[in-house]
Write a protein that holds these residues in place. Structure first.
Motif, PDB file in Angstrom:
ATOM      1  N   PHE A 338       0.605  -1.142  -0.097  1.00 57.78           N
ATOM      2  CA  PHE A 338       0.297  -0.359  -0.290  1.00 57.78           C
ATOM      3  C   PHE A 338       0.557   0.847   0.331  1.00 57.78           C
ATOM      4  N   GLU A 339       2.149   1.492   0.063  1.00 61.79           N
ATOM      5  CA  GLU A 339       2.805   3.097   0.346  1.00 61.79           C
ATOM      6  C   GLU A 339       2.850   2.902  -1.060  1.00 61.79           C
ATOM      7  N   SER A 340       2.532   3.028  -2.123  1.00 60.89           N
ATOM      8  CA  SER A 340       3.071   3.611  -3.321  1.00 60.89           C
ATOM      9  C   SER A 340       2.028   3.238  -3.873  1.00 60.89           C
ATOM     10  N   MET A 341       0.140   3.556  -2.902  1.00 53.49           N
ATOM     11  CA  MET A 341      -0.749   3.789  -3.946  1.00 53.49           C
ATOM     12  C   MET A 341      -1.832   4.843  -3.422  1.00 53.49           C
ATOM     13  N   ILE A 342      -1.937   5.152  -4.086  1.00 50.07           N
ATOM     14  CA  ILE A 342      -2.844   6.960  -4.196  1.00 50.07           C
ATOM     15  C   ILE A 342      -4.192   6.130  -3.326  1.00 50.07           C
ATOM     16  N   GLY A 343      -4.554   7.254  -2.420  1.00 50.08           N
ATOM     17  CA  GLY A 343      -6.162   6.760  -1.963  1.00 50.08           C
ATOM     18  C   GLY A 343      -5.735   7.118   0.126  1.00 50.08           C
ATOM     19  N   CYS A 344      -6.905   7.652  -0.102  1.00 50.80           N
ATOM     20  CA  CYS A 344      -6.969   8.080   1.574  1.00 50.80           C
ATOM     21  C   CYS A 344      -6.406   6.834   2.763  1.00 50.80           C
ATOM     22  N   PHE A 345      -4.846   6.341   2.824  1.00 53.18           N
ATOM     23  CA  PHE A 345      -5.201   5.550   4.188  1.00 53.18           C
ATOM     24  C   PHE A 345      -5.308   6.241   5.724  1.00 53.18           C
ATOM     25  N   ILE A 346      -5.114   7.495   5.557  1.00 53.64           N
ATOM     26  CA  ILE A 346      -4.361   8.561   7.160  1.00 53.64           C
ATOM     27  C   ILE A 346      -5.292   8.119   7.825  1.00 53.64           C
ATOM     28  N   ASN A 347      -4.589   7.467   9.668  1.00 52.83           N
ATOM     29  CA  ASN A 347      -6.049   7.411   9.904  1.00 52.83           C
ATOM     30  C   ASN A 347      -4.791   8.202  12.284  1.00 52.83           C
ATOM     31  N   THR A 348      -5.738   8.982  13.041  1.00 54.99           N
ATOM     32  CA  THR A 348      -5.405  10.004  13.343  1.00 54.99           C
ATOM     33  C   THR A 348      -5.773   9.141  15.394  1.00 54.99           C
ATOM     34  N   LEU A 349      -4.607   8.872  15.927  1.00 53.62           N
ATOM     35  CA  LEU A 349      -4.432   8.326  17.244  1.00 53.62           C
ATOM     36  C   LEU A 349      -4.125   9.647  18.090  1.00 53.62           C
ATOM     37  N   PRO A 350      -5.394   9.193  19.258  1.00 51.62           N
ATOM     38  CA  PRO A 350      -5.883   9.783  20.124  1.00 51.62           C
ATOM     39  C   PRO A 350      -4.830   9.673  21.389  1.00 51.62           C
ATOM     40  N   LEU A 351      -3.572  10.897  21.150  1.00 45.99           N
ATOM     41  CA  LEU A 351      -2.228  10.721  22.610  1.00 45.99           C
ATOM     42  C   LEU A 351      -2.588  11.390  23.363  1.00 45.99           C
ATOM     43  N   ARG A 352      -2.951  10.442  24.692  1.00 46.97           N
ATOM     44  CA  ARG A 352      -3.230  11.242  25.879  1.00 46.97           C
ATOM     45  C   ARG A 352      -2.217  11.462  26.437  1.00 46.97           C
ATOM     46  N   VAL A 353      -1.461  12.433  26.983  1.00 43.09           N
ATOM     47  CA  VAL A 353      -0.818  12.996  28.234  1.00 43.09           C
ATOM     48  C   VAL A 353      -1.115  13.881  29.359  1.00 43.09           C
ATOM     49  N   GLN A 354      -0.838  12.845  30.747  1.00 44.09           N
ATOM     50  CA  GLN A 354      -1.278  13.648  31.721  1.00 44.09           C
ATOM     51  C   GLN A 354      -0.044  14.604  33.008  1.00 44.09           C
ATOM     52  N   VAL A 355       0.106  15.511  32.849  1.00 43.76           N
ATOM     53  CA  VAL A 355       1.002  16.043  32.819  1.00 43.76           C
ATOM     54  C   VAL A 355       0.564  16.666  34.660  1.00 43.76           C
ATOM     55  N   ASP A 356       1.519  17.130  35.896  1.00 44.46           N
ATOM     56  CA  ASP A 356       1.878  17.913  36.253  1.00 44.46           C
ATOM     57  C   ASP A 356       2.056  18.966  36.534  1.00 44.46           C
ATOM     58  N   GLU A 357       2.340  19.943  37.360  1.00 45.95           N
ATOM     59  CA  GLU A 357       2.037  21.150  37.272  1.00 45.95           C
ATOM     60  C   GLU A 357       4.183  21.996  37.714  1.00 45.95           C
ATOM     61  N   ALA A 358       4.392  20.543  38.168  1.00 47.22           N
ATOM     62  CA  ALA A 358       6.079  20.429  38.765  1.00 47.22           C
ATOM     63  C   ALA A 358       6.405  19.691  36.611  1.00 47.22           C
ATOM     64  N   ILE A 359       6.334  19.320  36.411  1.00 52.59           N
ATOM     65  CA  ILE A 359       6.986  18.884  34.977  1.00 52.59           C
ATOM     66  C   ILE A 359       8.042  19.449  34.763  1.00 52.59           C
ATOM     67  N   ASN A 360       9.040  18.923  34.045  1.00 53.57           N
ATOM     68  CA  ASN A 360      10.171  19.491  33.267  1.00 53.57           C
ATOM     69  C   ASN A 360      10.154  18.913  32.385  1.00 53.57           C
ATOM     70  N   PHE A 361      10.981  19.245  30.892  1.00 55.97           N
ATOM     71  CA  PHE A 361      11.444  18.973  29.713  1.00 55.97           C
ATOM     72  C   PHE A 361      11.801  17.441  29.594  1.00 55.97           C
ATOM     73  N   CYS A 362      12.500  16.921  30.383  1.00 60.37           N
ATOM     74  CA  CYS A 362      13.197  16.380  30.716  1.00 60.37           C
ATOM     75  C   CYS A 362      11.592  14.389  31.313  1.00 60.37           C
ATOM     76  N   THR A 363      11.033  15.261  31.832  1.00 56.89           N
ATOM     77  CA  THR A 363      10.155  14.499  32.573  1.00 56.89           C
ATOM     78  C   THR A 363       9.106  13.886  31.548  1.00 56.89           C
ATOM     79  N   LEU A 364       8.274  15.025  31.042  1.00 54.84           N
ATOM     80  CA  LEU A 364       7.631  15.322  29.800  1.00 54.84           C
ATOM     81  C   LEU A 364       7.831  14.227  28.492  1.00 54.84           C
ATOM     82  N   THR A 365       9.253  14.376  28.449  1.00 57.30           N
ATOM     83  CA  THR A 365       9.073  13.839  26.991  1.00 57.30           C
ATOM     84  C   THR A 365       9.914  12.706  27.137  1.00 57.30           C
ATOM     85  N   ALA A 366       9.669  12.053  28.244  1.00 62.61           N
ATOM     86  CA  ALA A 366      10.489  10.566  28.331  1.00 62.61           C
ATOM     87  C   ALA A 366       8.222  10.132  28.689  1.00 62.61           C
TER      88      ALA A 366
END
Length: 614
Positions: A338-366
């Motif tokens: 399907f890699e070279s096929m024209i058409g509507c394949f796209i899907n959308t992932l509902p990605l959920r992230v729960q953060v806290d008020e003290a979170i930094n980028f090192c923790t958030l990226t993990a």
């Protein structure tokens, strides 16, 4: 063996998890040969010729819709025709071509890719797509002066950009060649396809194939080539498997007790969703991107995960919410066929992230890294099935699961080539927005090109300008302050607001309240407020002073209003609302205006964050 017997055999095989399809005119099994019982394998071999003939002649004419198509079809039926799902772009060829050459090249592509000449309608069993065997395509021509610029071309496209496809009757591809009148040739080609027949990856495939046709290097159409309806059939079979149901179970578990995430808006949300939109552009330059990529490497994450982490941080800063869900489109082309096929394949992932008020980028990226990893491992589940399994309440005002998208294009389609012929591809803004807000990021030679597509009935241009500036600032903080809490990182929008307040304070020592009261003392008889409507009202400065003073006196006497906590106001936009605002200010408090019609959950959240008095 007649058609009904063939249909029964295919249904029986499907029920046993034995998936049969055609590729280049040959019968193929997607199921491992070792797992196919000998009895069924013998029947397949015995009826091979009849199966091939049936699938060639019958399945190729019409079929059901893929999951991605069903979503777009439902929206078109529920909300009416719109240009929001038009995929429009301008292609600049490296050399001029004639109208005949371009017309023949596109006509050839239409015959090679059946999905591009499909139409969509209902039958007794639901929505189907029917292949038009004789599509009527005519390349439009517009005369232009020599050395015309891209901006001039876009100005000429105003009418085309607003065109709404009729999915049942129209050819879902339109094109215009801008022709130099003196040479009768052109280098600028406008192409628009409806999203139901193509996705973003398909655009690149289409342009690449177009270059091959124009260069005379196409291998031509093969009557038995794998087509989009073959993918639809495979998807329907796959959705019956235990693996698919296990992946669906993952999403049900991840999205339990979900609260709809929405950004605070500039304007109240209407009862019905609007697709009218605008686009804000900004860039992340090469030096900043190099430092950003270096930090991603040290954190052992991809550029995609790093940018997504920055976006989560930005959404948290703007909303103050700790539970954030957004949509992330994926190619959904896991099978090599399907890699070279024209058409509507796209899907959308509902990605959920729960953060806290003290979170930094090192923790958030993990956390984001793990969320992305698991999401991609379960990416084959159609978003429509996730929504259906969660039994989410449908609304005409917004999407069911997410309102914000993060669309990352690691490889840009800036330039494609075939031999000595190349093409530059420029997306064109058609003034629409499918969601509240979509952040698009594309890799370029100079860095990252970013756009924010937003619904302009919800957000104003200044807010989007601030959003873009703050995103760039957070990408810099990502590598300069990775250990600092994201809530403490400086944002340009906040600095500008503070500077504006300081300048206003220096320029005028009187507050707005003081200015109004002073004017009321000198001109009490003048009209201060006018209210139009079925029963027009007006209020003089003297009456405004008197009424607001009485309410302010009541506030000061009330024990609930001790201290300096803000006071929330939930009143209609009338003269009374202005009186209430002035009364609160005169009592020494700040007021917190709440728009009537705002969801109760959002009101409660705002009141909690503001630590209001009442």
């Amino acid at each position: 063996m007649d058609n009904s017997a063939i249909q029964s055999l295919l249904a029986e095989l499907d029920g046993l998890g034995i998936y049969v399809y055609l590729q280049d005119g040959k019968l193929k099994l997607r199921t491992k040969l070792a797992s196919v019982p000998s009895e069924q394998l013998a029947r397949i071999k015995a009826q091979k010729d009849q199966l091939i003939a049936y699938m060639q002649q019958h399945n190729k004419k019409q079929g059901r819709l893929s999951s991605a198509q069903q979503r777009i079809w439902f929206i078109s039926q529920y909300e009416g025709q719109s240009n929001a799902y038009n995929m429009a772009g301008v292609v600049k060829l490296s050399r001029p071509v004639t109208l005949r050459q371009a017309n023949d090249a596109i006509g050839s592509l239409l015959m090679r890719h059946e999905v591009l000449r499909s139409n969509f309608k209902y039958d007794e069993q639901g929505a189907i797509q029917c292949i038009n065997e004789r599509p009527e395509f005519a390349l439009q021509a517009q005369p232009v002066a020599p050395n015309v610029s891209k901006s001039d071309i876009v100005k000429r496209l105003d009418k085309e950009l607003s065109y709404c496809f009729d999915l049942e009757h129209d050819l879902l591809l339109r094109a215009t060649l801008f022709v130099d009148e003196s040479t009768q040739q052109g280098q600028w080609l406008y192409v628009a396809m409806h999203h139901i027949v193509a996705d973003g990856w398909s655009v690149g495939l289409f342009v690449q194939a177009l270059l091959e046709e124009l260069n005379g290097q196409s291998n031509g159409a093969t009557s038995h080539a794998l087509q989009y309806l073959d993918y639809v059939h495979w998807e329907q079979q796959y959705q019956r498997t235990d693996e698919y149901q296990n992946q669906l179970g993952y999403w049900r578990e991840q999205l339990t007790e979900l609260e709809l995430f929405e950004l605070p808006t500039s304007y109240p949300r209407n009862a019905n969703k609007s697709y009218r939109g605008r686009t804000h552009h900004f860039v992340i330059d090469g030096p900043r991107l190099a430092s950003f990529n270096s930090q991603c490497k040290s954190l052992e994450i991809t550029q995609f995960a790093g940018l997504l982490s920055v976006f989560y941080a930005l959404l948290h800063r703007y909303s103050q919410k700790l539970d954030i869900i957004l949509g992330v489109p994926v190619l959904n082309r896991s099978m090599a066929e399907f890699e070279s096929m024209i058409g509507c394949f796209i899907n959308t992932l509902p990605l959920r992230v729960q953060v806290d008020e003290a979170i930094n980028f090192c923790t958030l990226t993990a956390q984001v890294k793990e969320t992305v990893k698991q999401g991609l491992a379960h990416q084959n589940v159609a978003i429509e099935d996730i929504i259906r399994s969660l039994d989410l309440t449908k609304s005409s005002a917004h999407s069911a699961l997410f309102q914000v998208l993060f669309n990352y294009n690691g490889v840009g389609l800036d330039t494609l080539s075939n031999g000595d012929l190349s093409a530059q591809v420029f997306p064109v803004d058609n003034h629409s927005a499918k969601f509240d807000l979509t952040l698009n990021i594309t890799q370029t030679d100079a860095g990252l090109a970013a756009t924010i597509d937003y619904c302009d009935s919800l957000f104003d241009a200044q807010l989007m300008n601030d959003l873009g500036d703050d995103f760039v600032a957070l990408t810099e903080a990502f590598y300069t302050q990775p250990d600092s809490p994201i809530t403490q990182l400086q944002l340009p929008s906040i600095l500008r607001a503070n500077q504006l307040l300081d300048n206003q304070a220096k320029a005028n020592s009187h507050s707005v309240l003081e200015s109004i009261l002073t004017h009321g003392q000198t001109h009490p008889e003048k009209i201060a407020l006018l209210e139009q409507g079925t029963e027009p009202r007006q209020l003089s400065y003297g009456e405004l002073d008197r009424q607001s003073a009485l309410v302010a006196h009541s506030i000061c006497k009330h024990k609930q209003f001790s201290g300096y906590a803000p006071i929330a106001l939930l009143v209609p936009r009338t003269i009374n609302s202005v009186v209430a605002m002035m009364a609160v200010l005169r009592s020494g408090h700040a007021y917190l205006p709440l728009e009537q019609g705002t969801p109760v959950s959002r009101i409660i959240e705002v009141l909690h964050q503001a630590q209001f008095a009442i």
